[in-house]
Design an enzyme around this catalytic site. Sequence first.
Site, PDB file in Angstrom:
ATOM      1  CG  ASP A 189       4.455   5.011   6.984  1.00  0.00           C
ATOM      2  OD1 ASP A 189       4.997   5.576   6.007  1.00  0.00           O
ATOM      3  OD2 ASP A 189       4.036   3.842   6.956  1.00  0.00           O
ATOM      4  CB  ALA A 190       5.590   8.251  12.910  1.00  0.00           C
ATOM      5  CD  GLU A 191       7.859  14.633  10.281  1.00  0.00           C
ATOM      6  OE1 GLU A 191       7.708  14.352  11.474  1.00  0.00           O
ATOM      7  OE2 GLU A 191       7.930  15.811   9.861  1.00  0.00           O
ATOM      8  CE1 TYR A 192       1.640  11.738   3.332  1.00  0.00           C
ATOM      9  CE2 TYR A 192       0.181  10.604   4.870  1.00  0.00           C
ATOM     10  CZ  TYR A 192       0.388  11.241   3.663  1.00  0.00           C
ATOM     11  OH  TYR A 192      -0.668  11.401   2.800  1.00  0.00           O
ATOM     12  CG  LEU A 242      -9.329   2.114   6.158  1.00  0.00           C
ATOM     13  CD1 LEU A 242      -8.485   0.991   6.776  1.00  0.00           C
ATOM     14  CD2 LEU A 242     -10.807   1.850   6.406  1.00  0.00           C
ATOM     15  CE  LYS A 287      -4.122   1.129   7.652  1.00  0.00           C
ATOM     16  NZ  LYS A 287      -2.764   1.208   7.097  1.00  0.00           N
ATOM     17  NE  ARG A 327      -5.559   3.787  -2.082  1.00  0.00           N
ATOM     18  CZ  ARG A 327      -5.194   4.216  -0.888  1.00  0.00           C
ATOM     19  NH1 ARG A 327      -5.911   3.902   0.170  1.00  0.00           N
ATOM     20  NH2 ARG A 327      -4.112   4.949  -0.717  1.00  0.00           N
ATOM     21  CD  GLU A 340      -2.764  -3.369   2.123  1.00  0.00           C
ATOM     22  OE1 GLU A 340      -3.845  -3.064   1.565  1.00  0.00           O
ATOM     23  OE2 GLU A 340      -1.982  -2.535   2.596  1.00  0.00           O
ATOM     24  CE  LYS A 360     -12.281  -3.517   6.906  1.00  0.00           C
ATOM     25  NZ  LYS A 360     -11.953  -4.478   5.843  1.00  0.00           N
TER      26      LYS A 360
HETATM   27  P1  NAD Z   1      -4.042   3.770   5.206  1.00  0.00           P
HETATM   28  O1  NAD Z   1      -2.954   2.863   4.793  1.00  0.00           O
HETATM   29  O2  NAD Z   1      -3.872   4.463   6.506  1.00  0.00           O
HETATM   30  O3  NAD Z   1      -5.461   3.005   5.194  1.00  0.00           O
HETATM   31  C1  NAD Z   1      -6.124   2.541   4.033  1.00  0.00           C
HETATM   32  C2  NAD Z   1      -5.506   1.321   3.459  1.00  0.00           C
HETATM   33  O4  NAD Z   1      -5.355   0.329   4.452  1.00  0.00           O
HETATM   34  C3  NAD Z   1      -6.344   0.606   2.424  1.00  0.00           C
HETATM   35  O5  NAD Z   1      -6.269   1.240   1.177  1.00  0.00           O
HETATM   36  C4  NAD Z   1      -5.717  -0.743   2.418  1.00  0.00           C
HETATM   37  O6  NAD Z   1      -4.664  -0.746   1.493  1.00  0.00           O
HETATM   38  C5  NAD Z   1      -5.110  -0.872   3.789  1.00  0.00           C
HETATM   39  N1  NAD Z   1      -5.603  -2.001   4.588  1.00  0.00           N
HETATM   40  C6  NAD Z   1      -4.793  -2.881   5.240  1.00  0.00           C
HETATM   41  N2  NAD Z   1      -5.505  -3.804   5.873  1.00  0.00           N
HETATM   42  C7  NAD Z   1      -6.810  -3.525   5.626  1.00  0.00           C
HETATM   43  C8  NAD Z   1      -8.017  -4.158   6.007  1.00  0.00           C
HETATM   44  N3  NAD Z   1      -8.016  -5.238   6.788  1.00  0.00           N
HETATM   45  N4  NAD Z   1      -9.177  -3.621   5.588  1.00  0.00           N
HETATM   46  C9  NAD Z   1      -9.188  -2.515   4.818  1.00  0.00           C
HETATM   47  N5  NAD Z   1      -8.065  -1.871   4.404  1.00  0.00           N
HETATM   48  C10 NAD Z   1      -6.883  -2.373   4.817  1.00  0.00           C
HETATM   49  O7  NAD Z   1      -4.303   4.834   4.148  1.00  0.00           O
HETATM   50  P2  NAD Z   1      -3.576   5.176   2.820  1.00  0.00           P
HETATM   51  O8  NAD Z   1      -4.403   6.251   2.266  1.00  0.00           O
HETATM   52  O9  NAD Z   1      -3.305   3.984   1.985  1.00  0.00           O
HETATM   53  O10 NAD Z   1      -2.174   5.675   3.267  1.00  0.00           O
HETATM   54  C11 NAD Z   1      -1.976   6.635   4.218  1.00  0.00           C
HETATM   55  C12 NAD Z   1      -0.858   6.143   5.091  1.00  0.00           C
HETATM   56  O11 NAD Z   1       0.257   5.766   4.272  1.00  0.00           O
HETATM   57  C13 NAD Z   1      -0.379   7.240   5.994  1.00  0.00           C
HETATM   58  O12 NAD Z   1      -1.081   7.255   7.209  1.00  0.00           O
HETATM   59  C14 NAD Z   1       1.083   6.881   6.143  1.00  0.00           C
HETATM   60  O13 NAD Z   1       1.177   5.945   7.199  1.00  0.00           O
HETATM   61  C15 NAD Z   1       1.432   6.227   4.844  1.00  0.00           C
HETATM   62  N6  NAD Z   1       2.080   7.190   3.929  1.00  0.00           N
HETATM   63  C16 NAD Z   1       3.365   7.474   4.168  1.00  0.00           C
HETATM   64  C17 NAD Z   1       4.030   8.385   3.371  1.00  0.00           C
HETATM   65  C18 NAD Z   1       5.474   8.675   3.654  1.00  0.00           C
HETATM   66  O14 NAD Z   1       6.051   9.528   2.984  1.00  0.00           O
HETATM   67  N7  NAD Z   1       6.106   7.995   4.594  1.00  0.00           N
HETATM   68  C19 NAD Z   1       3.373   9.035   2.310  1.00  0.00           C
HETATM   69  C20 NAD Z   1       2.034   8.717   2.085  1.00  0.00           C
HETATM   70  C21 NAD Z   1       1.389   7.800   2.896  1.00  0.00           C
END
Ligand code: NAD
Length: 332
Positions: free
Chosen positions: A31-34, A81, A114, A135, A172, A291
């Site tokens: 995830d850190a690389e993404y 977020l 989170k 979602r 979640e 929040k």
């Molecule tokens: P996110 O995970 O950074 O944030 C949004 C999500 O957080 C929400 O949809 C929900 O599922 C979650 N969440 C957890 N606890 C929560 C809480 N208490 N209140 C509200 N939401 C909460 O965003 P995202 O759009 O789901 O994903 C992006 C992240 O996913 C990236 O920053 C990366 O870390 C990871 N990602 C990794 C890859 C990879 O190839 N490794 C690819 C895509 C995304």
Amino acid sequence: MQIEQQLAQLRDQLNDYNYQYYVLDDPTVPDAEYDRLMEALKALEAQYPELVSPDSPTQKVGAAPVTAFGEVAHEVPMLSLDNAFDAESFSAFEKRVHDRLKNISKVTWCCEPKLDGLAVSLLYENGKLVRGATRGDGRTGEDITTNVRTIANLPLSLRGEGYPAKLEVRGEVFMTRAGFASLNDSQRKQGLKVFANPRNAAAGSLRQLDSRITAKRPLRIYIYSMGLVEGEESSLATSHYQRLQQLKEWGMPLCPETGLAEDRAGCEAFYEKIMTIRDSLDYEIDGLVCKVDDIELQQRLGFVARAPRWAVAWKFPAQEQMTELLDVEFQV
Ligand code: NAD
């Protein structure tokens, strides 16, 4: 390299990673690389706003749903977020909130771990669970009703009274560390695929076409917000935290580490505390979500393309490596 070319390269790379992560539940980079590539793309787009395209990964949530599942339209979009990666960027976020809410001197924050799983929407009609959805791309998700029904701690009926006739909640779905270890153990013994981490195991388990497989997986859920509400709106609390307590009274499982902070320093202390207990929790978290607690202030702040302006995910420093992916032998 031309700016257009750099942008196109970053977007293509991130689109590939999104596909592997959201559609295949099988990421190939940490995830850190993404996050690093996403921040690079955001920085370039901020420098050249005329080159921002609506289909850029910076403007989108998740990925389009897979057609093998039925589709569910989210009447209230399910957004992502914005991230803060350190105290400085959290402080800048908090300042932006205060700047937008000019005449408000005090903002209370609801702080929630989170959770590192996947977001789902659950619709209750007259207290009965009638629909579960992923979602997806935020507007349209996948219908996973039969699968969510198998989640051990999710109530199929609400308790008590006073809940809205139509109540959508969001939460979640995740796998506990112990559940993940025993699932991988059993997969290994059967010569089946070993999962890279609890998040991917949870996502892969929930998005099974055969719900009997989902039922055997140790999935759990914590609810963190309300979505669409119809009926009894006036009985809802005006604070996000209090609304969570209402959901708890109606039988919803909440993350026990949720709490309130009175100001920025309170959020910082909360962040430090959660980081200290992180490894002792039996589920994985990757940051703290802060929040704005007052629902009316949330509404005043509103949204941008893919995230609300009233919340931020303050991520922990990168810890995850792809070692699990590299160390284990995949047997599909
Ligand atoms: P996110 O995970 O950074 O944030 C949004 C999500 O957080 C929400 O949809 C929900 O599922 C979650 N969440 C957890 N606890 C929560 C809480 N208490 N209140 C509200 N939401 C909460 O965003 P995202 O759009 O789901 O994903 C992006 C992240 O996913 C990236 O920053 C990366 O870390 C990871 N990602 C990794 C890859 C990879 O190839 N490794 C690819 C895509 C995304």
